[in-house]
Motif scaffolding. Structure first.
Motif, PDB file in Angstrom:
ATOM      1  N   VAL A  76       0.857  -1.179   0.000  1.00 37.23           N
ATOM      2  CA  VAL A  76       0.000   0.000   0.000  1.00 37.23           C
ATOM      3  C   VAL A  76       0.893   1.229   0.000  1.00 37.23           C
ATOM      4  CG1 VAL A  76      -1.821   1.275   1.189  1.00 37.23           C
ATOM      5  CG2 VAL A  76      -1.770  -1.225   1.314  1.00 37.23           C
ATOM      6  N   GLN A  77       0.620   2.134  -0.921  1.00 35.79           N
ATOM      7  CA  GLN A  77       1.384   3.385  -0.957  1.00 35.79           C
ATOM      8  C   GLN A  77       0.424   4.557  -1.039  1.00 35.79           C
ATOM      9  OE1 GLN A  77       5.013   3.753  -3.325  1.00 35.79           O
ATOM     10  NE2 GLN A  77       4.240   5.689  -4.147  1.00 35.79           N
ATOM     11  N   SER A  78       0.552   5.485  -0.092  1.00 33.89           N
ATOM     12  CA  SER A  78      -0.274   6.690  -0.071  1.00 33.89           C
ATOM     13  C   SER A  78       0.630   7.907  -0.145  1.00 33.89           C
ATOM     14  CB  SER A  78      -1.110   6.767   1.211  1.00 33.89           C
ATOM     15  OG  SER A  78      -2.327   6.087   1.078  1.00 33.89           O
ATOM     16  N   THR A  79       0.228   8.849  -0.991  1.00 33.58           N
ATOM     17  CA  THR A  79       0.941  10.110  -1.080  1.00 33.58           C
ATOM     18  C   THR A  79      -0.043  11.243  -0.869  1.00 33.58           C
ATOM     19  OG1 THR A  79       2.523   9.180  -2.657  1.00 33.58           O
ATOM     20  CG2 THR A  79       2.402  11.571  -2.502  1.00 33.58           C
ATOM     21  N   ARG A 123      -3.066  18.005   1.284  1.00 33.08           N
ATOM     22  CA  ARG A 123      -4.375  17.417   1.631  1.00 33.08           C
ATOM     23  C   ARG A 123      -5.007  16.597   0.519  1.00 33.08           C
ATOM     24  NH1 ARG A 123      -2.282  22.148   3.505  1.00 33.08           N
ATOM     25  NH2 ARG A 123      -3.815  23.431   4.567  1.00 33.08           N
ATOM     26  N   SER A 124      -4.371  16.494  -0.640  1.00 34.69           N
ATOM     27  CA  SER A 124      -4.877  15.645  -1.718  1.00 34.69           C
ATOM     28  C   SER A 124      -4.163  14.302  -1.646  1.00 34.69           C
ATOM     29  CB  SER A 124      -4.625  16.289  -3.089  1.00 34.69           C
ATOM     30  OG  SER A 124      -5.028  15.424  -4.128  1.00 34.69           O
ATOM     31  N   ALA A 125      -4.927  13.240  -1.337  1.00 30.60           N
ATOM     32  CA  ALA A 125      -4.324  11.921  -1.101  1.00 30.60           C
ATOM     33  C   ALA A 125      -4.630  10.959  -2.235  1.00 30.60           C
ATOM     34  CB  ALA A 125      -4.845  11.342   0.214  1.00 30.60           C
ATOM     35  N   THR A 126      -3.603  10.280  -2.697  1.00 29.66           N
ATOM     36  CA  THR A 126      -3.742   9.211  -3.686  1.00 29.66           C
ATOM     37  C   THR A 126      -3.189   7.934  -3.078  1.00 29.66           C
ATOM     38  OG1 THR A 126      -3.545  10.731  -5.554  1.00 29.66           O
ATOM     39  CG2 THR A 126      -3.120   8.410  -5.988  1.00 29.66           C
ATOM     40  N   THR A 127      -3.974   6.875  -3.103  1.00 26.71           N
ATOM     41  CA  THR A 127      -3.587   5.601  -2.495  1.00 26.71           C
ATOM     42  C   THR A 127      -3.627   4.499  -3.540  1.00 26.71           C
ATOM     43  OG1 THR A 127      -4.423   6.261  -0.327  1.00 26.71           O
ATOM     44  CG2 THR A 127      -4.138   3.902  -0.716  1.00 26.71           C
ATOM     45  N   ILE A 128      -2.579   3.682  -3.567  1.00 24.05           N
ATOM     46  CA  ILE A 128      -2.495   2.529  -4.469  1.00 24.05           C
ATOM     47  C   ILE A 128      -2.336   1.274  -3.616  1.00 24.05           C
ATOM     48  CG2 ILE A 128      -1.216   1.434  -6.339  1.00 24.05           C
ATOM     49  CD1 ILE A 128      -0.246   4.208  -7.170  1.00 24.05           C
ATOM     50  N   ILE A 129      -3.203   0.292  -3.856  1.00 21.09           N
ATOM     51  CA  ILE A 129      -3.133  -0.988  -3.148  1.00 21.09           C
ATOM     52  C   ILE A 129      -2.813  -2.076  -4.161  1.00 21.09           C
ATOM     53  CG2 ILE A 129      -4.384  -2.651  -1.722  1.00 21.09           C
ATOM     54  CD1 ILE A 129      -6.159  -0.366  -0.784  1.00 21.09           C
ATOM     55  N   VAL A 182       3.780  -0.989   3.695  1.00 24.55           N
ATOM     56  CA  VAL A 182       2.910   0.180   3.658  1.00 24.55           C
ATOM     57  C   VAL A 182       3.782   1.422   3.778  1.00 24.55           C
ATOM     58  CG1 VAL A 182       0.967   1.383   4.708  1.00 24.55           C
ATOM     59  CG2 VAL A 182       1.043  -1.126   4.740  1.00 24.55           C
ATOM     60  N   ASP A 183       3.648   2.321   2.809  1.00 26.86           N
ATOM     61  CA  ASP A 183       4.400   3.580   2.823  1.00 26.86           C
ATOM     62  C   ASP A 183       3.430   4.738   2.676  1.00 26.86           C
ATOM     63  OD1 ASP A 183       7.419   2.966   2.736  1.00 26.86           O
ATOM     64  OD2 ASP A 183       6.602   1.627   1.208  1.00 26.86           O
ATOM     65  N   VAL A 184       3.546   5.709   3.579  1.00 27.19           N
ATOM     66  CA  VAL A 184       2.730   6.916   3.510  1.00 27.19           C
ATOM     67  C   VAL A 184       3.661   8.117   3.459  1.00 27.19           C
ATOM     68  CG1 VAL A 184       0.944   8.307   4.621  1.00 27.19           C
ATOM     69  CG2 VAL A 184       0.895   5.815   4.854  1.00 27.19           C
ATOM     70  N   TRP A 185       3.497   8.937   2.415  1.00 24.67           N
ATOM     71  CA  TRP A 185       4.287  10.154   2.279  1.00 24.67           C
ATOM     72  C   TRP A 185       3.356  11.344   2.485  1.00 24.67           C
ATOM     73  CZ3 TRP A 185       9.475   9.586   1.634  1.00 24.67           C
ATOM     74  CH2 TRP A 185       9.917   8.336   1.175  1.00 24.67           C
ATOM     75  N   VAL A 186       3.715  12.225   3.408  1.00 24.34           N
ATOM     76  CA  VAL A 186       2.947  13.442   3.671  1.00 24.34           C
ATOM     77  C   VAL A 186       3.805  14.627   3.252  1.00 24.34           C
ATOM     78  CG1 VAL A 186       1.755  14.839   5.390  1.00 24.34           C
ATOM     79  CG2 VAL A 186       1.736  12.342   5.587  1.00 24.34           C
ATOM     80  N   ILE A 187       3.324  15.376   2.250  1.00 22.33           N
ATOM     81  CA  ILE A 187       4.078  16.511   1.712  1.00 22.33           C
ATOM     82  C   ILE A 187       3.207  17.750   1.828  1.00 22.33           C
ATOM     83  CG2 ILE A 187       5.214  17.442  -0.333  1.00 22.33           C
ATOM     84  CD1 ILE A 187       5.123  14.226  -1.119  1.00 22.33           C
ATOM     85  N   GLU A 188       3.568  18.663   2.711  1.00 27.29           N
ATOM     86  CA  GLU A 188       2.772  19.854   2.970  1.00 27.29           C
ATOM     87  C   GLU A 188       3.643  21.095   2.856  1.00 27.29           C
ATOM     88  OE1 GLU A 188      -0.322  20.184   3.235  1.00 27.29           O
ATOM     89  OE2 GLU A 188      -1.096  18.184   3.696  1.00 27.29           O
ATOM     90  N   PRO A 189       3.486  21.885   1.768  1.00 30.09           N
ATOM     91  CA  PRO A 189       4.307  23.094   1.594  1.00 30.09           C
ATOM     92  C   PRO A 189       4.195  24.081   2.750  1.00 30.09           C
ATOM     93  CG  PRO A 189       3.163  22.525  -0.445  1.00 30.09           C
ATOM     94  CD  PRO A 189       2.629  21.621   0.612  1.00 30.09           C
ATOM     95  N   GLN A 190       3.038  24.119   3.446  1.00 31.73           N
ATOM     96  CA  GLN A 190       2.893  25.030   4.583  1.00 31.73           C
ATOM     97  C   GLN A 190       3.754  24.622   5.771  1.00 31.73           C
ATOM     98  OE1 GLN A 190      -1.779  25.208   4.002  1.00 31.73           O
ATOM     99  NE2 GLN A 190      -1.168  26.614   5.618  1.00 31.73           N
ATOM    100  N   GLY A 191       4.243  23.392   5.771  1.00 36.48           N
ATOM    101  CA  GLY A 191       5.022  22.882   6.888  1.00 36.48           C
ATOM    102  C   GLY A 191       4.170  22.015   7.801  1.00 36.48           C
ATOM    103  N   ILE A 192       4.766  20.955   8.322  1.00 32.81           N
ATOM    104  CA  ILE A 192       4.046  20.014   9.181  1.00 32.81           C
ATOM    105  C   ILE A 192       4.200  20.452  10.632  1.00 32.81           C
ATOM    106  CG2 ILE A 192       3.871  17.615   9.934  1.00 32.81           C
ATOM    107  CD1 ILE A 192       4.974  16.807   7.186  1.00 32.81           C
ATOM    108  N   ARG A 193       3.060  20.713  11.253  1.00 30.69           N
ATOM    109  CA  ARG A 193       3.067  21.185  12.642  1.00 30.69           C
ATOM    110  C   ARG A 193       3.313  20.029  13.607  1.00 30.69           C
ATOM    111  NH1 ARG A 193      -2.246  23.930  15.433  1.00 30.69           N
ATOM    112  NH2 ARG A 193      -1.376  24.303  17.515  1.00 30.69           N
TER     113      ARG A 193
END
Length: 828
Positions: free
Chosen positions: A77-80, A84-90, A176-187
């Motif tokens: 499972v890979q989620s990017t 806030r726009s998430a794409t998941t591949i299983i 399972v890999d989840v990538w969170v990419i947020e230009p505003q910065g992750i709080r």
């Protein structure tokens, strides 16, 4: 592609004497010696040499020996998540190690509101559960891949990304890999323990300023429930919780590839006072745990009211009562008195939703007209109900109209539908039309916390009348940009198209009313910074702005379609949704996914029922489909009979199998014709002395002198000698005999207040060559007659039926899909 010819027949009707199946008796199998308890409320019968159930989903009726015949080679499972726009591949890869063909099921739960965007193999799908089954030849390998996208909505100050991990068995490679990419910065970001400590230390989190990576890769030994167990502990949710930095009150304005997205979630604002009316259903159906947990939740909610808030409580069954006839301040004394009032409620009687809502609207309207409300306050109605109206006004469209005509523009209506009996679509329309939202509350031990969590989402209004403004010269196709309220902990998202050739920079001006003043907020998009950031990150999705815009637009159109005042307006919106679905490769509730083989000459419809090319299908206005192997055509027979008649579908004295079906009728004729459906189906297996009766309400199993009753709200497996009964919640009952015969019964639910239609059953019966030569009955009679009428095939038009085809990795097998062209066009 071969045509399917349809014939309307009466002469072959075979009516059976009453197939009696007990409908009363004990509801448990407590005296059976071979009883094995699987879980509370779920039971399984097993022979002495017990076998293990195996499937990719964990819910199939397939059985295998202790040594896996099908190996799950990998489950990935890979989620990017990009802004806030998430794409998941299983992905799943399986290998058939046995010398026999094996059916493999790929069953995936996807989050509510997610859109499927791609799949490589399929036979059934809905918008919350995706399931496909394929036959894998000995030694063959097959790979499944499903892709879906969703938007992460901020609730109570954070985003939650949930992945349903259900491989069904041990996987040699589970990643399972989840990538969170947020230009505003992750709080902040964390992964809560949702597996009761079993995978302590397995998730690995790497976090930077704008990017985080979550890796979940348990070994085979770590996957086991216990060191010697063959079952997997990977059966649940992996959850990632995070929030982003917010330096600007005006929010973050991101522009890329011709689209913009504006995220708005201001903090450090004083709460706006609220005027709130709780409207609580106390009809008889709320008796027991529902009422107990509602009371507990309401006591906590009332304690959370602020001193500057005003409130009252309305409870209703067939009558409507008020704790106070007008709004009162939320002082400690008043709150305690309201709690005592709620504790004394005893549910009984019917449900008068119309009068209860009109009473709540009257109280708020009168207070407003008399100047008793703070002009800067927010007025809310929260309706809690578990059923459809049974007293007073019963027509849902009339209730909707009454509410719309009486409610003032300063009031928002929120609806909480408890359990599965409530008409949730009606509650959604009611709230969407009146500046609120609806949410389903599932009736279980967690009801109280669900109610409290929803209230917390609307308990702190921070802004009113929020309006987003963009330059008209360069911006088009803007999603909803006017909002009645903004609540603390949430987020408003607006998107649109932007033409940089007409304007170099995009500016936004936001106007809103806070507790203390009128606000005007301005922000300017930093376009170069975003492009530079995305170009340097290989995991970032460069199409996130486009996907977010399409997602918001389609959801907005679906809501508008449900409220369309005329059929013409509804059709116009439908055409727009369909075109956007095609343009953006999104499967919506109005579309189905078509799968083609590489040559492009074989296709299948993804939401067609699972059938075999020789199957016989019985549905509404019952018809049968018989496959003609010589001409490779399918013949569709319709039955014309009366409600109450019991039809003998299959009777095979040699194998001791009997299948009967009882007809029910529609509520009234349509265009002069009364449609009939199967309302009850009975199965009798003589050698096992077992009877199974399936109605639209229950599944009744009788063995010897004992009877067990299951509900369609259950998911359960029961094995007795050669017979396996699998119940999939609110969907399907599958009855398998020695893996050779498999009967499927599908539940079709309709709107309870529909003026014509009723709930009914569809039955899918296996190839008739599996029965003995002595078999007879309605289906067998049809099969024996089809060869005699093949010469007439070209005489009749195709009628209601068409063919579709299923593509697998090993072969192409035809399936049959019967559609009513009238119903199809009406549905659009």
């Amino acid at each position: 592609m071969k045509q399917l010819t349809c014939f309307l027949t009466w002469l072959l009707l075979s009516e059976a004497p009453g197939f009696e199946i007990p409908t009363n008796g004990l509801s448990e199998f407590v005296d059976y010696e071979d009883l094995v308890e699987l879980a509370p409320g779920k039971f399984q019968f097993a022979p002495e040499n017990r076998r293990h159930q195996r499937s990719l989903s964990g819910e199939s009726g397939e059985m295998a020996e202790e040594v896996d015949q099908v190996t799950l080679y990998s489950y990935k499972v890979q989620s990017t998540i990009t802004s806030r726009s998430a794409t998941t591949i299983i992905q799943s890869k399986v290998v058939n190690n046995s010398p026999q063909p094996q059916n493999v099921v790929f069953d995936v739960q996807i989050p509510k509101g997610a859109f499927i965007t791609n799949f490589s193999m399929s036979s059934a799908l809905d918008m919350e559960n995706f399931k496909t089954e394929v036959n894998v030849l000995p030694g063959a390998k097959v790979q499944f891949e499903l892709q879906y996208q969703e938007v992460k909505w901020r609730k109570l100050g954070s985003y939650e990304h949930r992945l349903f991990l259900q491989p069904g068995r041990l996987a040699k490679h589970l990643e399972v890999d989840v990538w969170v990419i947020e230009p505003q910065g992750i709080r902040f970001l964390h992964v809560p323990d949702t597996f009761e400590g079993h995978f302590d230390g397995v998730p690995v989190i790497s976090k930077g300023r704008q990017k985080a990576h979550i890796s979940f890769k348990p070994t085979v030994e770590q996957q086991r429930i216990c060191p010697s167990c063959l079952e997997t502990a990977v059966d649940g949710e992996l959850v990632v919780v995070y929030d982003v930095n917010r330096e600007e009150k005006a929010g973050g304005l991101e522009v890329f590839n011709g689209y913009f997205v504006h995220f708005f979630a201001p903090e450090n604002l004083d709460p706006i006072p609220k005027n709130i009316l709780f409207v609580i259903d106390v009809s008889g159906s709320m008796w027991g745990i529902k009422m107990k947990q509602t009371v507990e939740a309401m006591k906590t909610i009332l304690e959370d009211l602020r001193a500057e808030d005003q409130f009252s409580v309305i409870d209703f069954n067939q009558n409507v009562r008020t704790w106070r006839n007008d709004l009162v301040s939320a002082t400690k004394t008043q709150v305690e008195d309201a709690k005592r009032y709620i504790e004394k409620i005893q549910p009984s009687g019917g449900t008068n939703i119309n009068e209860a809502l009109l009473r709540a609207i009257f109280i708020l309207n009168e207070a407003n007209n008399l100047g008793l409300l703070d002009p800067n306050s927010v007025s809310l109605i929260i309706l809690v109900s578990d059923g459809d109206p049974t007293v007073g006004e019963l027509k849902l469209s009339k209730i909707q109209k009454n509410v719309k005509q009486n409610i003032q523009d300063n009031i928002s209506l929120f609806s909480l539908g408890m359990g599965f009996d409530v008409d949730y679509d009606f509650l959604k329309r009611l709230s969407n039309e009146n500046r609120g939202i609806a949410q389903r509350i599932y009736g279980n031990q967690d009801t109280s916390s669900q109610l409290k969590k929803f209230y917390n989402q609307v308990s702190t209004p921070l802004l009113r009348n929020v309006q987003f403004n963009y330059p008209h010269t360069s911006v088009t196709d803007v999603t909803q940009n006017s909002f009645h309220n903004y609540f603390g902990g949430s987020e408003i998202v607006v998107a649109g198209k932007f033409d940089p050739d007409k304007l170099e920079q995009l500016q936004s001006i936001i106007t809103a009313t806070s507790a203390n003043t009128e606000l005007v907020l301005e922000t300017l998009a930093q376009m170069d910074d975003l492009e530079d950031f995305l170009s340097k990150d290989k995991h970032a999705d460069p199409d996130f702005t486009k996907k977010l815009w399409a997602y918001l637009t389609i959801n907005q159109l679906l809501a508008e379609r449900s409220l369309a005042p005329t059929a013409a307006a509804k059709r116009k919106i439908t055409r727009t949704i369909l075109q956007m679905s095609l343009d953006h490769h999104i499967v919506t509730p109005l579309t189905a996914m078509v799968i083609e083989n590489e040559a492009g000459d074989e296709r299948m419809l993804a939401d067609s029922p699972p059938q075999d090319h020789a199957c016989c299908s019985v549905e509404n206005d019952p018809h049968f489909i018989i496959y003609l192997p010589k001409s490779q055509n399918n013949i569709c027979f319709n039955i014309d009979s009366e409600p109450g008649k019991i039809l003998n579908l299959v009777s095979d004295p040699e194998s001791g199998i009997l299948v009967n079906g009882q007809l029910i009728g529609a509520k009234k004729p349509n265009n002069g014709k009364l449609s009939t459906y199967f309302g009850r189906l009975g199965f009798y297996f003589q050698k096992e002395n077992m009877k199974i009766e399936i109605s639209t309400e229950t599944i009744t199993l009788t063995r010897k002198s004992r009877t067990s009753i299951l509900s369609w709200s259950d998911t359960a497996h029961v094995i007795n000698q050669r017979v396996l009964i699998s119940v999939k919640k609110e969907n399907t009952v599958t009855i398998s005999l020695d893996k050779e015969l498999s009967f499927s019964v599908l539940l079709h639910r309709v709107w309870k207040k529909h003026p014509i239609n009723v709930d009914f059953l569809g039955i899918y019966i296996p190839p008739t060559n599996k029965f003995s030569p002595k078999a007879h009955g309605l289906i067998e009679a049809h099969r024996k007659t089809t060869e005699q009428i093949q010469c007439l095939e070209q005489t009749f038009p195709a009628g209601l039926c068409t063919t579709a085809e299923k593509v697998s990795s090993t072969d192409i097998t035809r399936t049959t899909l019967c559609l009513s062209s009238t119903a199809f066009s009406n549905g659009l």
